[in-house]
Motif scaffolding. Sequence first.
Motif, PDB file in Angstrom:
ATOM      1  N   CYS A  74      72.314  24.610  31.663  1.00 41.37           N
ATOM      2  CA  CYS A  74      71.209  25.527  31.330  1.00 41.37           C
ATOM      3  C   CYS A  74      69.922  25.179  32.069  1.00 41.37           C
ATOM      4  O   CYS A  74      68.920  25.867  31.914  1.00 41.37           O
ATOM      5  N   GLY A  75      69.938  24.087  32.854  1.00 40.08           N
ATOM      6  CA  GLY A  75      68.745  23.707  33.622  1.00 40.08           C
ATOM      7  C   GLY A  75      67.625  23.157  32.762  1.00 40.08           C
ATOM      8  O   GLY A  75      66.445  23.439  32.999  1.00 40.08           O
ATOM      9  N   ALA A  76      67.984  22.367  31.736  1.00 36.97           N
ATOM     10  CA  ALA A  76      66.959  21.797  30.848  1.00 36.97           C
ATOM     11  C   ALA A  76      66.019  20.888  31.635  1.00 36.97           C
ATOM     12  O   ALA A  76      66.427  20.247  32.597  1.00 36.97           O
ATOM     13  N   ARG A  77      64.758  20.835  31.196  1.00 33.43           N
ATOM     14  CA  ARG A  77      63.790  19.940  31.862  1.00 33.43           C
ATOM     15  C   ARG A  77      63.942  18.503  31.397  1.00 33.43           C
ATOM     16  O   ARG A  77      63.779  17.572  32.155  1.00 33.43           O
ATOM     17  N   LEU A  78      64.243  18.338  30.110  1.00 31.64           N
ATOM     18  CA  LEU A  78      64.286  16.995  29.506  1.00 31.64           C
ATOM     19  C   LEU A  78      65.479  16.900  28.573  1.00 31.64           C
ATOM     20  O   LEU A  78      65.798  17.858  27.853  1.00 31.64           O
ATOM     21  N   VAL A  79      66.110  15.715  28.565  1.00 30.47           N
ATOM     22  CA  VAL A  79      67.237  15.473  27.666  1.00 30.47           C
ATOM     23  C   VAL A  79      66.979  14.165  26.932  1.00 30.47           C
ATOM     24  O   VAL A  79      66.594  13.173  27.546  1.00 30.47           O
ATOM     25  N   VAL A  80      67.185  14.173  25.632  1.00 30.56           N
ATOM     26  CA  VAL A  80      66.922  12.965  24.837  1.00 30.56           C
ATOM     27  C   VAL A  80      68.116  12.641  23.960  1.00 30.56           C
ATOM     28  O   VAL A  80      68.635  13.518  23.253  1.00 30.56           O
ATOM     29  N   THR A  81      68.534  11.381  23.993  1.00 36.52           N
ATOM     30  CA  THR A  81      69.487  10.906  22.991  1.00 36.52           C
ATOM     31  C   THR A  81      68.725  10.042  21.985  1.00 36.52           C
ATOM     32  O   THR A  81      67.903   9.206  22.370  1.00 36.52           O
ATOM     33  N   ALA A  82      69.027  10.272  20.697  1.00 29.92           N
ATOM     34  CA  ALA A  82      68.367   9.461  19.675  1.00 29.92           C
ATOM     35  C   ALA A  82      68.907   8.035  19.688  1.00 29.92           C
ATOM     36  O   ALA A  82      68.263   7.113  19.186  1.00 29.92           O
ATOM     37  N   ASP A  83      70.072   7.859  20.284  1.00 26.51           N
ATOM     38  CA  ASP A  83      70.742   6.555  20.270  1.00 26.51           C
ATOM     39  C   ASP A  83      70.376   5.783  21.541  1.00 26.51           C
ATOM     40  O   ASP A  83      70.899   6.048  22.628  1.00 26.51           O
ATOM     41  N   GLU A  84      69.466   4.797  21.372  1.00 27.04           N
ATOM     42  CA  GLU A  84      68.958   4.055  22.549  1.00 27.04           C
ATOM     43  C   GLU A  84      70.067   3.348  23.317  1.00 27.04           C
ATOM     44  O   GLU A  84      69.975   3.175  24.525  1.00 27.04           O
ATOM     45  N   SER A  85      71.131   2.970  22.609  1.00 27.71           N
ATOM     46  CA  SER A  85      72.211   2.236  23.290  1.00 27.71           C
ATOM     47  C   SER A  85      72.970   3.147  24.275  1.00 27.71           C
ATOM     48  O   SER A  85      73.754   2.669  25.080  1.00 27.71           O
ATOM     49  N   ARG A  86      72.752   4.471  24.208  1.00 25.99           N
ATOM     50  CA  ARG A  86      73.452   5.392  25.116  1.00 25.99           C
ATOM     51  C   ARG A  86      72.582   5.861  26.295  1.00 25.99           C
ATOM     52  O   ARG A  86      72.970   6.741  27.049  1.00 25.99           O
ATOM     53  N   TYR A  87      71.374   5.250  26.402  1.00 24.38           N
ATOM     54  CA  TYR A  87      70.434   5.718  27.427  1.00 24.38           C
ATOM     55  C   TYR A  87      71.011   5.570  28.836  1.00 24.38           C
ATOM     56  O   TYR A  87      70.949   6.495  29.651  1.00 24.38           O
ATOM     57  N   ALA A  88      71.577   4.394  29.136  1.00 23.42           N
ATOM     58  CA  ALA A  88      72.097   4.152  30.500  1.00 23.42           C
ATOM     59  C   ALA A  88      73.203   5.165  30.818  1.00 23.42           C
ATOM     60  O   ALA A  88      73.263   5.711  31.930  1.00 23.42           O
ATOM     61  N   ASP A  89      74.065   5.435  29.852  1.00 19.34           N
ATOM     62  CA  ASP A  89      75.147   6.407  30.080  1.00 19.34           C
ATOM     63  C   ASP A  89      74.590   7.813  30.318  1.00 19.34           C
ATOM     64  O   ASP A  89      75.103   8.566  31.146  1.00 19.34           O
ATOM     65  N   LEU A  90      73.529   8.121  29.591  1.00 19.16           N
ATOM     66  CA  LEU A  90      72.913   9.445  29.764  1.00 19.16           C
ATOM     67  C   LEU A  90      72.322   9.561  31.169  1.00 19.16           C
ATOM     68  O   LEU A  90      72.503  10.573  31.855  1.00 19.16           O
ATOM     69  N   LYS A  91      71.620   8.510  31.593  1.00 19.98           N
ATOM     70  CA  LYS A  91      71.024   8.508  32.946  1.00 19.98           C
ATOM     71  C   LYS A  91      72.117   8.694  33.995  1.00 19.98           C
ATOM     72  O   LYS A  91      71.973   9.476  34.932  1.00 19.98           O
ATOM     73  N   ASP A  92      73.210   7.948  33.817  1.00 23.01           N
ATOM     74  CA  ASP A  92      74.345   8.050  34.761  1.00 23.01           C
ATOM     75  C   ASP A  92      74.868   9.475  34.829  1.00 23.01           C
ATOM     76  O   ASP A  92      75.099  10.019  35.906  1.00 23.01           O
ATOM     77  N   ALA A  93      75.064  10.044  33.649  1.00 21.45           N
ATOM     78  CA  ALA A  93      75.656  11.390  33.590  1.00 21.45           C
ATOM     79  C   ALA A  93      74.726  12.443  34.198  1.00 21.45           C
ATOM     80  O   ALA A  93      75.185  13.507  34.596  1.00 21.45           O
ATOM     81  N   LEU A  94      73.433  12.128  34.288  1.00 16.35           N
ATOM     82  CA  LEU A  94      72.469  13.103  34.828  1.00 16.35           C
ATOM     83  C   LEU A  94      72.096  12.812  36.277  1.00 16.35           C
ATOM     84  O   LEU A  94      71.272  13.529  36.860  1.00 16.35           O
ATOM     85  N   SER A  95      72.694  11.771  36.860  1.00 18.83           N
ATOM     86  CA  SER A  95      72.218  11.326  38.174  1.00 18.83           C
ATOM     87  C   SER A  95      72.318  12.445  39.214  1.00 18.83           C
ATOM     88  O   SER A  95      73.298  13.205  39.257  1.00 18.83           O
ATOM     89  N   GLY A  96      71.278  12.563  39.985  1.00 19.60           N
ATOM     90  CA  GLY A  96      71.217  13.576  41.037  1.00 19.60           C
ATOM     91  C   GLY A  96      70.797  14.949  40.552  1.00 19.60           C
ATOM     92  O   GLY A  96      70.626  15.877  41.347  1.00 19.60           O
ATOM     93  N   SER A  97      70.613  15.126  39.226  1.00 24.14           N
ATOM     94  CA  SER A  97      70.291  16.456  38.693  1.00 24.14           C
ATOM     95  C   SER A  97      68.789  16.733  38.684  1.00 24.14           C
ATOM     96  O   SER A  97      68.376  17.887  38.584  1.00 24.14           O
ATOM     97  N   GLY A  98      67.986  15.678  38.709  1.00 22.58           N
ATOM     98  CA  GLY A  98      66.536  15.863  38.619  1.00 22.58           C
ATOM     99  C   GLY A  98      66.063  16.118  37.194  1.00 22.58           C
ATOM    100  O   GLY A  98      64.883  16.385  36.954  1.00 22.58           O
TER     101      GLY A  98
END
Length: 391
Positions: free
Chosen positions: A58-82
Motif C-alpha cells: 500500500c506504500g505506507a510511509r511508516l511501519v511500527v512493531t510494538a514488539d522491540e525484539s522484532r525490530y531487526a526482522d522488520l528492518k530486514d523485511a523492508l530493506s530497499g523499500s524506503g
Amino acid sequence: MAPDARQRRRITILGSTGSIGTSTLDVVRQLGGRERYEVVALTGNGNVELLAAQARDCGARLVVTADESRYADLKDALSGSGIAAAAGRSALLDAASGDADWVMAAIVGTAGLAPTLAAAKRGADIALANKECLVSAGDLFVQAVAQGGGRLIPVDSEHSAIFQALEDDQRHAVERIVLTASGGPFRTWSREQMAGVTADIARAHPNWSMGLKISIGSASMFNKALEMIEAKHLFDVRPDQIEVVVHPQSIIHSMVGYVDGSVLAQLGAPDMRTAIGYALTYPTRSALNVDRLDFAKLSRLDFEAPDEDRFPALRLARTALERGGLQGAIMNAAEEVAFHAFVGGRLGFLSMADIAEQVMDKLTHLPPASSMDDVFAADEEARRVAAGLIG
Ligand code: NDP
C-alpha cells in the motif's frame, strides 16, 4: 496520471496485521488504493513479515512493531523499500499521533487503549474496532475524542448497525438498543458440555472469521458483554435500554427501537468489510465487493433470549453497568488475564467468568476515574488480582 497527494485521504491502521486490519486494507484497495488513500502508518506486533508486505503493497510511509525484539526482522523485511520502520511502545504512540485524518483502531485488547487515545487527542477521525477503549475508559475516551475534534465511528458490526439505524434528530425518541448475538459455537450446549472445551474448539465461530480473542469471547459471550458497555458509552443510553437477543444467523447486525414502537435494523452478510467501509466513507457509502443477501435463500431469521446462567458474562456486564465507575475497566482486564490463562491451558472455559466476577467484587472500593491514570491503575490492579486468583 500521478495521484494528486492533496486529494488523498491520510489514513493509519493500528493493528493492520490482524483480522480487522487486513480487512481494512482490502477495503482501502477496493475503494481506490493509493489513488485515494495515503497510508501514513501501519502497526503490528509479532507478525513483521506480513506487516512489511502490507506496507510495500500500500506504500505506507511508516511501519511500527510494538514488539522491540522484532525490530531487526522488520528492518530486514523492508530493506530497499524506503519505508521508515520503528519499534516499541513509544514508537507506537508516535505512529498513532501522526498526521492521519482517519485512524482504524484495530489493536486487540487493552494494548490498543493508549495508541487510540493518542490518535483521538490529535483530532483524527477514529474508526473504532477496539471496544476495550470504551469498556475501560468509557466517558473519558469519548471526551478525549470530542476534545480532539475528530469523529468516533463504530466498526463493531453491532455498533455500526446501531449507528446506521439511529436517526440523528430523533435521538430523544430512542427507547432501546437491541444488540444481536450469534450465540457462538456453544449456543445450545449445557454448562457440563462447555466445562471441558479447549481453545481450539472454542475459537471455531459458526458465522464470522475473526481474531482469536474475539472468537473465544464470542463463545463465552464475553464479547457481547464488552459490547453492552461499549454501546452505553457510544450511544449515551441507560443500562436498562440495552437488550441482547440471540440471532444465530448473524444477518441482522443490531436494531434501534423507538418510542412509537418502530424498530430500525441494519442487515447484511456477516462480513466486517461492510462496517469498515462505512466507517471509512461515512457519511456516504461506496460500492464494495461483498456478498449480497439473497432473502429467498435465507428463508428464516431466528431469535431467542440469551441464557445468563449458561453465559454469565452478560450478567457481569449488567453488574458493571449498574456499578459504573471503573468496573468496566476491571471486568475487561480480569477477562483478558483469564482469556490468556484459558488459551494457555491453565484455566477452564467456565472459570473465565468466575475470575472476572471475583475480581470485580474485590475491587468495588475503587473510586470513579477522574483521569486516564486512574483507568490504567485500575487495569493493572485488576490484572494483579486476577493473576493471583489463577495462580
Ligand atoms: P487480531 O488478533 O486478529 O489482530 C490484533 C492486532 O493487534 C494485530 O495487528 C496484532 O499484531 C496487534 N497486536 C497484538 N498485540 C499487540 C500489542 N501488545 N501491541 C500492539 N499491537 C498488538 O484481532 P482482531 O482483528 O480480531 O480484533 C481487533 C480488535 O477489533 C479487537 O478489539 C476486537 O474486539 C475488535 N473487533 C474485531 C472483529 C473481528 O471480526 N475480528 C469484529 C469487531 C470488533 P500481530 O498480528 O503482529 O500480532
